[in-house]
Design an enzyme around this catalytic site. Structure first.
Site, PDB file in Angstrom:
ATOM      1  N   HIS B 118       0.861  -1.177   0.000  1.00 37.73           N
ATOM      2  CA  HIS B 118       0.000   0.000   0.000  1.00 37.73           C
ATOM      3  C   HIS B 118       0.898   1.228   0.000  1.00 37.73           C
ATOM      4  CE1 HIS B 118      -2.819   2.946   1.707  1.00 37.73           C
ATOM      5  NE2 HIS B 118      -3.809   2.117   1.408  1.00 37.73           N
ATOM      6  N   ASP B 198       2.384  -4.181   8.244  1.00 40.55           N
ATOM      7  CA  ASP B 198       1.229  -3.338   7.939  1.00 40.55           C
ATOM      8  C   ASP B 198       0.037  -4.265   8.103  1.00 40.55           C
ATOM      9  OD1 ASP B 198      -0.958  -2.267   6.701  1.00 40.55           O
ATOM     10  OD2 ASP B 198       0.083  -1.671   4.868  1.00 40.55           O
ATOM     11  N   GLN B 201      -5.118  -4.854   7.160  1.00 39.55           N
ATOM     12  CA  GLN B 201      -6.102  -5.869   6.763  1.00 39.55           C
ATOM     13  C   GLN B 201      -5.929  -7.149   7.554  1.00 39.55           C
ATOM     14  OE1 GLN B 201      -8.474  -4.895   4.953  1.00 39.55           O
ATOM     15  NE2 GLN B 201      -7.577  -3.042   4.070  1.00 39.55           N
ATOM     16  N   LYS B 224     -10.948   0.433  10.236  1.00 37.30           N
ATOM     17  CA  LYS B 224     -11.129  -0.783   9.445  1.00 37.30           C
ATOM     18  C   LYS B 224     -11.560  -1.944  10.335  1.00 37.30           C
ATOM     19  CE  LYS B 224      -7.452   0.582   6.267  1.00 37.30           C
ATOM     20  NZ  LYS B 224      -8.173   1.071   5.103  1.00 37.30           N
ATOM     21  N   CYS B 363      -4.813   2.287  -3.782  1.00 42.36           N
ATOM     22  CA  CYS B 363      -3.561   2.784  -3.178  1.00 42.36           C
ATOM     23  C   CYS B 363      -2.393   1.832  -3.388  1.00 42.36           C
ATOM     24  CB  CYS B 363      -3.714   3.074  -1.696  1.00 42.36           C
ATOM     25  SG  CYS B 363      -4.815   4.431  -1.355  1.00 42.36           S
TER      26      CYS B 363
HETATM   27  C1  LIG Z   1      -2.970  -2.831   3.558  1.00 47.48           C
HETATM   28  C2  LIG Z   1      -3.224  -1.430   3.944  1.00 47.48           C
HETATM   29  N1  LIG Z   1      -2.238  -0.690   4.442  1.00 47.48           N
HETATM   30  C3  LIG Z   1      -2.432   0.583   4.824  1.00 47.48           C
HETATM   31  C4  LIG Z   1      -3.634   1.177   4.698  1.00 47.48           C
HETATM   32  C5  LIG Z   1      -3.770   2.586   5.119  1.00 47.48           C
HETATM   33  O1  LIG Z   1      -4.670   2.704   6.136  1.00 47.48           O
HETATM   34  P1  LIG Z   1      -5.037   4.146   6.668  1.00 47.48           P
HETATM   35  O2  LIG Z   1      -5.515   4.898   5.515  1.00 47.48           O
HETATM   36  O3  LIG Z   1      -6.073   3.898   7.682  1.00 47.48           O
HETATM   37  O4  LIG Z   1      -3.803   4.740   7.234  1.00 47.48           O
HETATM   38  C6  LIG Z   1      -4.689   0.442   4.166  1.00 47.48           C
HETATM   39  C7  LIG Z   1      -6.003   1.041   3.954  1.00 47.48           C
HETATM   40  O5  LIG Z   1      -6.479   1.275   2.882  1.00 47.48           O
HETATM   41  C8  LIG Z   1      -4.476  -0.875   3.799  1.00 47.48           C
HETATM   42  O6  LIG Z   1      -5.475  -1.600   3.294  1.00 47.48           O
END
Ligand SMILES: Cc1ncc(COP(=O)(O)O)c(C=O)c1O
Lengths: 322, 404
Positions: B118, B198, B201, B224, B363
């Site tokens: 991401h 990270d 998910q 989430k 993203c």
């Molecule tokens: C795998 C992953 N990493 C990071 C993020 C970023 O999360 P946030 O926007 O809550 O910081 C997301 C969310 O879209 C994600 O799915």
């Protein structure tokens, strides 16, 4: 394509609401990109397409499919329709500002009134007049210099800066057609104008023109001119002596006095005199109007009167709106 | 897990949108919130809307108590050793940035990620690597996670006496695949690498035990996992957290200051600068309390939905990631075989059937660019989605695809 329509529609809605202004901005961006042969990257086109065909899909799969498949075609059609509509909207507004009616000087199509109910009666003067046999309009008219109000009916303010003189004939269809306009002017301008009616019976054209004119004077004698005038126009197809007397009775005038007046030919010479004055000014048709020094021939539209009067009164049109 | 009973707790599922039921399949982006969370946040605003940890009055005490209770709930949820290891952040992104910007790297250190990160776990590293002269290595997941290459990279770094920092997405938000964590951590330990996950998910969908996983850092987002918007958590091993440089500094992060210096305070406040979103974090505690009851069933439930959808649509669409739904957790990312645009599919599902999914590159632009794919439509599930909804999704998607 859809973006151009969106730009127009939301551009207009955007005048009133920020919400639509944002979409209009996106639409603008899209149109700009398309013009410069790039991809519309706000996705507005796809969004609109999906939104619209999705809604159709709710009704039936077939409709949805058609809307989706031929979206570009429909967009073109709608764009053209929108542009045509906009053109006529603009034209109507322009006409309204310039000519005071939405149809324009030629009495064209008006989008705000597709059935033409506000369309002025044939304003091309030709045909909206009654004439002395052998004459038509085009004669050179001189505005009357010494304005007299002793020879007939008038209404308004004798001191008013604007004097409207109508040379009319009670038996003339077009004098009758001009009546609503005359009434409207009197109502609207009140003491700002002086309205004078002058006799111009078209005796060679209408058999009953003279007796009807005299009868009007007889009604004026009894102070019932305006009602009688209205009755005369309302019953234009029958204006023989017996009818004229009958109308006086209908309206509750003193019928002996009225009959006497009519039978004696009391106003014959006055009518004759007024008529001759009219001839001297070059008048050959009714109705002929003078607004101060300007002449207006035929049953013209209210707006044309308004324009001249406002100018004479020194009122600009936007002031007049108030 | 009684899904119908769970649904009762979600106002938007009960009331629908303008009175019409919705099918919410955009859970990878943000989940819905149960009434318990909303009420907990309101409780803060109604009853003790004060700053926690600073003042000494009654309201402040109440707020402080709830705030630290929330931290403990979250600590227990991921089985961290101490509350000090739980740092509240805005989101996953902030957690990763905190580590990337504050970890004391040395020139030549190696940052190792996957090819499916991401942007939140990509860009911070791009910047830090540039600023501090670090090397970045990318491990392919195309034919499954390339453990061999991974080990090779670590070994190589170690032989050059460079340290390795592994920062990887636990479960991809793009295709739902997960990395083989156990093996990765084992190898990483062998070469003394630091491991950060990270877990945006991960944590919301499967029970995560940081002690058992033996990871050093773990970032996830509250929104989430039924929590309030703009809440997140960074877990860090205490001794590592203690060695980080300060990140955002200011109020709450210090014990004392002079005109020329500051003594930074202890964990976790050192990394929570300024007044916090107390309502949010207290709400997050309520979310975790709620989630805790179901966490062991969610993954299995999502696989069931994914199976229904995969079987219903696999002849109509190309699925991103492996065909087997068991390998894609709660994510079904796809492109129509008839080339209908992914945005169109998503928008049509929304306007036609009140089904909310996401479309685009999620993203993970880098992966899409590398694979020359424009984007995808993505349905992602959660505990309150039903098999019925999955079936409707299949049916409606088929209808929409027929339009082209
Ligand atoms: C795998 C992953 N990493 C990071 C993020 C970023 O999360 P946030 O926007 O809550 O910081 C997301 C969310 O879209 C994600 O799915």
């Amino acid at each position: 394509m859809i973006c151009i329509i969106a730009l127009i529609v939301f551009g207009i809605l955007g005048i009133f609401s920020v919400k639509y202004r944002i979409i209009a901005k996106e639409a603008f961006n899209c149109v700009f990109k398309k013009i410069t042969l790039r991809k519309c990257d706000t996705g507005l086109d796809i969004r609109l397409k999906s939104q619209i065909s999705g809604s159709f899909l709710k009704f039936s799969p077939r409709l949805g499919r058609i809307a989706y498949k031929y979206f570009e075609v429909f967009s073109w059609i709608f764009l053209i329709l929108t542009l045509v509509t906009l053109y006529f909207m603009g034209l109507g507004l322009y006409n309204y500002a310039v000519y005071g009616n939405c149809n324009g000087p030629q009495g064209g199509f008006c989008i705000y009134d597709p059935l033409g109910t506000t369309k002025p009666v044939n304003t091309t003067t030709e045909g909206s007049i009654c004439a002395i046999p052998g004459h038509s309009i085009g004669a050179v008219l001189t505005a009357p210099k010494n304005i007299t109000i002793t020879d007939g009916a008038y209404i308004g303010n004798p001191q008013a800066g604007v004097v409207i003189i109508e040379y009319g004939c009670y038996s003339c269809h077009y004098t009758k057609l001009a009546e609503p306009t005359v009434k409207r002017l009197i109502k609207k301008y009140g003491d700002n104008i002086l309205y004078i009616y002058k006799d111009f019976p078209l005796r060679g054209t209408h058999e009953t023109a003279e007796p009807a004119t005299e009868a009007a004077h007889c009604a004026l004698d009894q102070g019932r001119y305006w009602e009688y005038r209205e009755y005369l126009f309302a019953n234009q197809q029958r204006q023989f002596d017996e009818d004229l007397k009958g109308y006086a009775k209908d309206l509750g005038l003193n019928d002996t006095q009225f009959s006497e007046c009519l039978n004696s030919g009391k106003y014959k010479s006055l009518v004759e005199q007024t008529y001759s004055e009219g001839i001297a000014l070059g008048i050959t048709v009714t109705p002929t109007f003078f607004i101060n020094n300007q002449s207006l021939v035929g049953a013209k539209d209210y707006s044309e009167f308004k324009k001249i009067i406002n100018k004479e009164l020194g009122i600009s049109w936007w002031e007049f709106w108030k | 897990m009684n899904v119908l009973k769970v649904r009762e707790d979600f106002p938007i599922l009960k009331n629908g949108l303008n009175g019409k039921p919705i099918i919410y399949f955009d859970n990878a982006c943000m989940t819905l919130r149960p009434r318990q969370v909303i009420e907990k946040m309101n409780e803060y605003y109604y009853n003790y809307p004060a700053c926690a940890g600073r003042s000494h009055h009654k309201l402040s005490k109440m707020a402080t108590e709830e705030f630290s209770k929330s931290r403990s709930i979250i600590r227990k949820f991921i089985n961290a050793k101490s509350d000090k290891e739980i740092i509240f952040t805005k989101n996953t992104t902030e957690g990763i940035n905190l580590v990337a910007k504050s970890f004391k790297f040395h020139k030549g250190d190696v940052i190792i990620s996957t090819d499916k990160e991401h942007n939140s776990n990509l860009i911070p590293w791009q910047l830090v690597a540039r600023q501090q002269g670090l090397r970045r290595e990318r491990i392919s997941t195309k034919e499954g996670f390339d453990l061999q290459h991974f080990e090779h990279v670590l070994k190589h770094a170690k032989s050059n006496s460079n340290r390795s920092f592994v920062s990887m997405v636990q479960t991809s938000n793009m295709d739902g695949t997960s990395i083989p964590l156990k093996e990765i951590v084992n190898i990483a330990r062998k070469y003394d690498a630091v491991v950060m996950l990270d877990a945006a998910q991960g944590v919301p969908h499967k029970s995560v035990d940081v002690k058992k996983l033996d990871v050093d850092f773990l970032a996830f987002s509250g929104h989430k996992m039924l929590g309030p918007s703009g809440t997140g958590v960074l877990y860090g091993r205490e001794e590592l957290l203690n060695r980080l440089d300060p990140f955002i500094t200011g109020g709450s992060t210090v014990d004392d200051t002079t005109y020329d210096g500051a003594t930074f305070t202890q964990l976790p406040e050192r990394y929570e600068a300024g007044l916090q979103d107390y309502a949010g974090f207290i709400g997050l505690g309520a979310a975790v309390e709620y989630l805790k009851k179901y966490i062991d069933d969610i993954h299995v439930h999502e696989l069931k939905l994914n199976k229904i959808i995969t079987e219903g649509l696999n002849t109509h669409v190309n699925i991103l990631g492996p065909q087997d739904p068991k390998l894609r957790s709660g994510i079904f990312s796809f492109n129509a075989k008839n080339k209908m645009d992914h945005h169109e599919v998503a928008l049509l599902l929304d306007s036609y059937a009140n089904i909310m999914i996401r479309s685009g590159r999620h993203c993970v632009h880098s992966w899409f660019n590398d694979n020359k794919i424009d984007g995808s439509a993505r349905a992602s599930f959660y505990l309150y989605n039903t098999e019925e909804e999955a079936k409707i999704f299949v049916e409606k998607t088929k209808e929409i695809l027929k339009m082209k």
